[in-house]
Motif scaffolding. Structure first.
Motif, PDB file in Angstrom:
ATOM      1  N   ILE A  31     -27.112   6.758 -40.135  1.00 36.00           N
ATOM      2  CA  ILE A  31     -26.623   7.665 -39.129  1.00 36.00           C
ATOM      3  C   ILE A  31     -26.113   6.929 -37.770  1.00 36.00           C
ATOM      4  N   GLY A  32     -24.864   7.286 -37.216  1.00 34.08           N
ATOM      5  CA  GLY A  32     -24.333   6.405 -36.329  1.00 34.08           C
ATOM      6  C   GLY A  32     -23.844   7.464 -35.053  1.00 34.08           C
ATOM      7  N   VAL A  33     -22.875   6.953 -34.358  1.00 36.77           N
ATOM      8  CA  VAL A  33     -22.337   7.818 -33.214  1.00 36.77           C
ATOM      9  C   VAL A  33     -20.767   7.481 -33.112  1.00 36.77           C
ATOM     10  N   THR A  34     -20.358   8.359 -32.519  1.00 38.34           N
ATOM     11  CA  THR A  34     -18.710   8.234 -32.144  1.00 38.34           C
ATOM     12  C   THR A  34     -18.648   7.671 -30.820  1.00 38.34           C
ATOM     13  N   LEU A  35     -17.573   6.914 -30.796  1.00 41.35           N
ATOM     14  CA  LEU A  35     -17.480   6.150 -29.364  1.00 41.35           C
ATOM     15  C   LEU A  35     -16.071   6.843 -28.631  1.00 41.35           C
ATOM     16  N   ALA A  36     -15.960   8.032 -28.636  1.00 47.00           N
ATOM     17  CA  ALA A  36     -14.764   8.813 -28.127  1.00 47.00           C
ATOM     18  C   ALA A  36     -15.018   8.284 -26.578  1.00 47.00           C
ATOM     19  N   ARG A  37     -13.862   8.108 -25.988  1.00 47.66           N
ATOM     20  CA  ARG A  37     -13.686   7.811 -24.715  1.00 47.66           C
ATOM     21  C   ARG A  37     -12.650   8.565 -23.823  1.00 47.66           C
ATOM     22  N   ASP A  38     -12.784  10.090 -23.797  1.00 47.63           N
ATOM     23  CA  ASP A  38     -12.038  10.783 -22.949  1.00 47.63           C
ATOM     24  C   ASP A  38     -12.808  11.244 -21.720  1.00 47.63           C
ATOM     25  N   GLN A  40     -13.590  10.404 -17.565  1.00 44.71           N
ATOM     26  CA  GLN A  40     -12.839  10.213 -16.101  1.00 44.71           C
ATOM     27  C   GLN A  40     -13.047   8.795 -15.792  1.00 44.71           C
ATOM     28  N   LYS A  41     -14.263   8.048 -16.057  1.00 47.85           N
ATOM     29  CA  LYS A  41     -14.356   6.725 -15.861  1.00 47.85           C
ATOM     30  C   LYS A  41     -15.364   6.145 -16.965  1.00 47.85           C
ATOM     31  N   PRO A  42     -14.627   5.598 -17.835  1.00 48.88           N
ATOM     32  CA  PRO A  42     -15.217   5.287 -19.189  1.00 48.88           C
ATOM     33  C   PRO A  42     -16.103   3.919 -18.855  1.00 48.88           C
ATOM     34  N   PRO A  43     -17.215   3.803 -19.490  1.00 47.87           N
ATOM     35  CA  PRO A  43     -17.943   2.560 -19.130  1.00 47.87           C
ATOM     36  C   PRO A  43     -17.272   1.410 -19.829  1.00 47.87           C
ATOM     37  N   PRO A  44     -17.308   0.247 -19.256  1.00 46.53           N
ATOM     38  CA  PRO A  44     -16.748  -0.889 -20.009  1.00 46.53           C
ATOM     39  C   PRO A  44     -17.464  -1.211 -21.287  1.00 46.53           C
ATOM     40  N   PRO A  45     -16.826  -1.895 -22.259  1.00 50.91           N
ATOM     41  CA  PRO A  45     -17.273  -2.232 -23.419  1.00 50.91           C
ATOM     42  C   PRO A  45     -18.585  -2.797 -23.410  1.00 50.91           C
ATOM     43  N   LYS A  46     -18.783  -3.826 -22.527  1.00 46.72           N
ATOM     44  CA  LYS A  46     -20.033  -4.466 -22.264  1.00 46.72           C
ATOM     45  C   LYS A  46     -21.294  -3.633 -22.187  1.00 46.72           C
ATOM     46  N   ALA A  47     -21.150  -2.392 -21.456  1.00 44.24           N
ATOM     47  CA  ALA A  47     -21.992  -1.327 -20.984  1.00 44.24           C
ATOM     48  C   ALA A  47     -22.244  -0.260 -22.260  1.00 44.24           C
ATOM     49  N   ILE A  48     -21.351  -0.177 -23.144  1.00 48.72           N
ATOM     50  CA  ILE A  48     -21.331   0.531 -24.406  1.00 48.72           C
ATOM     51  C   ILE A  48     -22.105  -0.214 -25.220  1.00 48.72           C
ATOM     52  N   LEU A  49     -21.878  -1.592 -25.433  1.00 44.34           N
ATOM     53  CA  LEU A  49     -22.590  -2.410 -26.349  1.00 44.34           C
ATOM     54  C   LEU A  49     -24.170  -2.462 -25.833  1.00 44.34           C
ATOM     55  N   TRP A  50     -24.512  -2.491 -24.707  1.00 41.38           N
ATOM     56  CA  TRP A  50     -25.779  -2.777 -24.158  1.00 41.38           C
ATOM     57  C   TRP A  50     -26.493  -1.437 -24.684  1.00 41.38           C
TER      58      TRP A  50
END
Length: 351
Positions: A31-38, A40-50
């Motif tokens: 099981i995983g997740v999708t990383l759609a980024r539509d 207003q203020k997408p989090p930076p990649p480092k925050a997503i990875l955290w």
């Protein structure tokens, strides 16, 4: 003051329950997740990875290698499996170049720099193009051929995939009655045959709630919403000796049956699934969305397959990690599990 303390306690309890549910969710196999980024203020990649690391998520779907190269960079050396996509504009350009030079250029720019350090699960060619007709499916097919040729030229080896949704089937219930729409078979059949010969991956979108409310057959036959929620205790249909308790299994086997009727055997993975937590549709509530996610994790944690393909565990990507607050496409903005600031979006994920 007492009211404020009460509200804080309720909020803290909801958050802790959410975390407990998410641990259950990430314990599930495949099981995983999708990383759609539509957003207003997408989090930076480092925050997503955290957040991915905090929740122990090992599989992600990145929709657009060209525009999401910052995500691919962040995913290097993480051990996270990545299903990555080529956007539709690039598909048309790559498809039109019979020399495969455009395909090679695209791979050199968007895949090769990360090839050694990102665990690529699959490269998906285009998104939702099958909904647009035979011309678009033909473009995907040509792009597949050119990308396959360019991969060999560049020494790359990533499974190629296409995505389909349940609308490409004229029937889906019971699963043995399923078949692809004959109007798209002239282009779909040769593309799927090519994919089978090249170890390709069929990526499908399965949204049980949408299927339940748009296909009147279910309610007409008295099928409960529990079938769509994967509550799974009662056998809803026995089909050629196979017993189905939930719609995920039923729709997966509908795809496998449709492939079999073309003489094709291919692994199917669920590239998108979910349940909206809000909209004008009757069953789109936070409570039912939380119930669906929990039941899906429960369904997958034992690494089991479907009644028709019990040996092939169901690999699934939940749509989506973040609430798409910039998406105005109906209920699709209400699938996220976290707000862009990282706070939980649905306390009922504790169910």
């Amino acid at each position: 003051m007492t009211s404020l303390i009460y509200q804080l306690l309720i909020s803290a309890t909801s958050f802790l329950l959410f975390l407990a549910c998410f641990q259950h969710f990430t314990d599930a196999q495949g099981i995983g997740v999708t990383l759609a980024r539509d957003m207003q203020k997408p989090p930076p990649p480092k925050a997503i990875l955290w957040l991915l690391r905090q929740k122990n998520i090992k599989k992600v779907r990145v929709y657009d290698a060209f525009n999401d190269r910052d995500l691919l960079e962040a995913l290097q050396d993480t051990g996270i499996d990545v299903l990555v996509g080529m956007n539709n504009d690039d598909v048309y350009r790559v498809a039109a170049d019979v020399s495969s030079n455009e395909a090679a250029k695209w791979l050199e720019q968007n895949i090769k720099p990360y090839y050694e350090k990102v665990s690529f699960r699959c490269l998906q060619i285009g998104r939702r193009m099958s909904q647009q007709g035979n011309r678009q499916i033909s473009a995907v097919f040509q792009a597949l051929v050119h990308v396959q040729t360019a991969q060999k030229r560049l020494g790359l080896d990533i499974s190629l995939g296409i995505d389909l949704d349940t609308n490409v089937m004229t029937e889906s219930f019971p699963p043995s009655a399923a078949s692809f729409d004959v109007s798209i078979l002239p282009v779909l059949r040769p593309m799927l045959t090519f994919m089978e010969h090249n170890m390709g991956t069929l990526i499908v979108s399965i949204y049980p709630m949408i299927r339940y409310v748009t296909d009147l057959y279910y309610e007409y036959k008295g099928v409960s919403i529990d079938y769509a929620l994967l509550n799974g205790e009662t056998v809803v249909v026995t089909d050629n000796g196979l017993q189905y308790t939930n719609m995920m299994d039923g729709l997966m086997d509908a795809f496998y049956t449709s492939l079999k009727k073309l003489g094709i055997s291919m692994r199917v993975i669920v590239g998108e699934t979910g349940w909206p937590s809000s909209s004008e549709v009757k069953y789109a509530t936070q409570k039912l969305a939380g119930e669906y996610i929990y039941n899906l994790a429960e369904r997958l944690k034992n690494n089991v397959g479907t009644p028709l393909k019990p040996q092939w565990h169901v690999e699934t990507f939940i749509h989506t990690l973040y609430v798409q607050d910039k998406n105005n496409d109906g209920m699709y903005k209400w699938y996220g599990m976290f707000y862009p600031n990282g706070s939980p979006a649905n306390p009922y994920l504790s169910l």
